[in-house]
Design an enzyme around this catalytic site. Sequence first.
Site, PDB file in Angstrom:
ATOM      1  N   GLU A   1      -5.402  -2.666  -8.443  1.00  0.00           N
ATOM      2  CA  GLU A   1      -6.669  -2.473  -7.724  1.00  0.00           C
ATOM      3  C   GLU A   1      -7.740  -1.794  -8.568  1.00  0.00           C
ATOM      4  O   GLU A   1      -8.915  -2.182  -8.528  1.00  0.00           O
ATOM      5  CB  GLU A   1      -6.429  -1.678  -6.438  1.00  0.00           C
TER       6      GLU A   1
ATOM      7  N   HIS B   1       0.171   1.205   5.682  1.00  0.00           N
ATOM      8  CA  HIS B   1      -0.611   0.019   6.013  1.00  0.00           C
ATOM      9  C   HIS B   1      -1.428   0.213   7.284  1.00  0.00           C
ATOM     10  O   HIS B   1      -1.995  -0.743   7.804  1.00  0.00           O
ATOM     11  CB  HIS B   1       0.317  -1.196   6.186  1.00  0.00           C
TER      12      HIS B   1
END
Length: 409
Positions: A145, A214
């Site tokens: 990322e 998440h």
Amino acid sequence: MAAIFHGVGAATALSPSPSHSVDSKKFQLAPSRSLSARKGRIAVVRSDSSVNLSLNSRGRKDHLWIPNAVATKTDDSAASTASKSGHEILLFEALREGLEEEMDRDPHVCVMGEDVGHYGGSYKVTKGLAEKFGDLRVLDTPIAENSFTGMGIGAAMTGLRPVVEGMNMGFLLLAFNQISNNCGMLHYTSGGQFTIPVVIRGPGGVGRQLGAEHSQRLESYFQSIPGIQMVACSTPYNAKGLMKAAIRSENPVILFEHVLLYNLKERIPDEDYICNLEEAEMVRPGEHVTILTYSRMRYHVMQAAKTLVNKGYDPEVIDIRSLKPFDLYTIGNSVKKTHRVLIVEECMRTGGIGASLTAAINENFHDYLDAPIVCLSSQDVPTPYAGTLEEWTVVQPAQIVTAVEQLCQ
């Protein structure tokens, strides 16, 4: 790039499209390992209020979390005034439609992220785009990322308009240095020599038993970064409109999507449109109390509004939509009318969006308040995996009803 202030007046997957002249096979990259197994099922909520519930891996029906609740008073939102001759579309398809239209309109628009290419993205927002535009404009990246977010920022500095997808907003914490020290600052530290027209988007919020990593609510993390605009979509109409507006903006924009809203269905216009990145949406006009909310909590609020109307209350519901800057013009006019404010959010209570919004309202409209501002937020705990505990951490419609009753006493 205009400076950003919290001030008054701030204002069913598709078939692959025909290929362009670029030979996508020639530039095809080896697909990165799919992380799609992390994702849960979502209820499809139709515009006619019918709901299709899919079975999860254990064969039981999931609890319905997204009621298509509509208050009895006329909805004056932009979505409700959309052309009836439009087309029905799911929210994730609306995002794709907006992205595809902007890629057709402007060859500088490109997409990058994990599995965004021939896999179509973890929630299929980019499905079919690699076949149409080729692997140079829809770039599959490694699971890194910080690297590909920095690449997107650098691409924006050279004149491209990248759309960077984080497979999950929690993963973008790995790119926080790039977003904070580069994305938000380079226009200013370069003395205006560079603009950073980059869109950073992806799913976030509390899903359905996706676990703590998440199910993070990270809006307030990014809100503190100077030089960044933030918006949160809540309907297919504003998802497409905000996506298109964010891509056209000269500012870096973070677009928050909610994992439990991707399969929300709505009719949207066939003609081209965009939404204002700095404007809130009046969902339901009312007289007794202003309820400020955004993203998935909009539907919890509207479910509570039906009960409140039956109890004789007339709540005004505003989807703030722009998380930075706040649309204090719309919010202020509502406060001057109702004199009471309830904020409902999924973000954490400590340092969340609600805390910033409370401070802004108290600073600008304190004299118009007849009662202290009430803020309903998620509990300050990592989201549990167990479904019953997970539900306890998030604001539920019954809590909203109780809060309004107490606020209006």
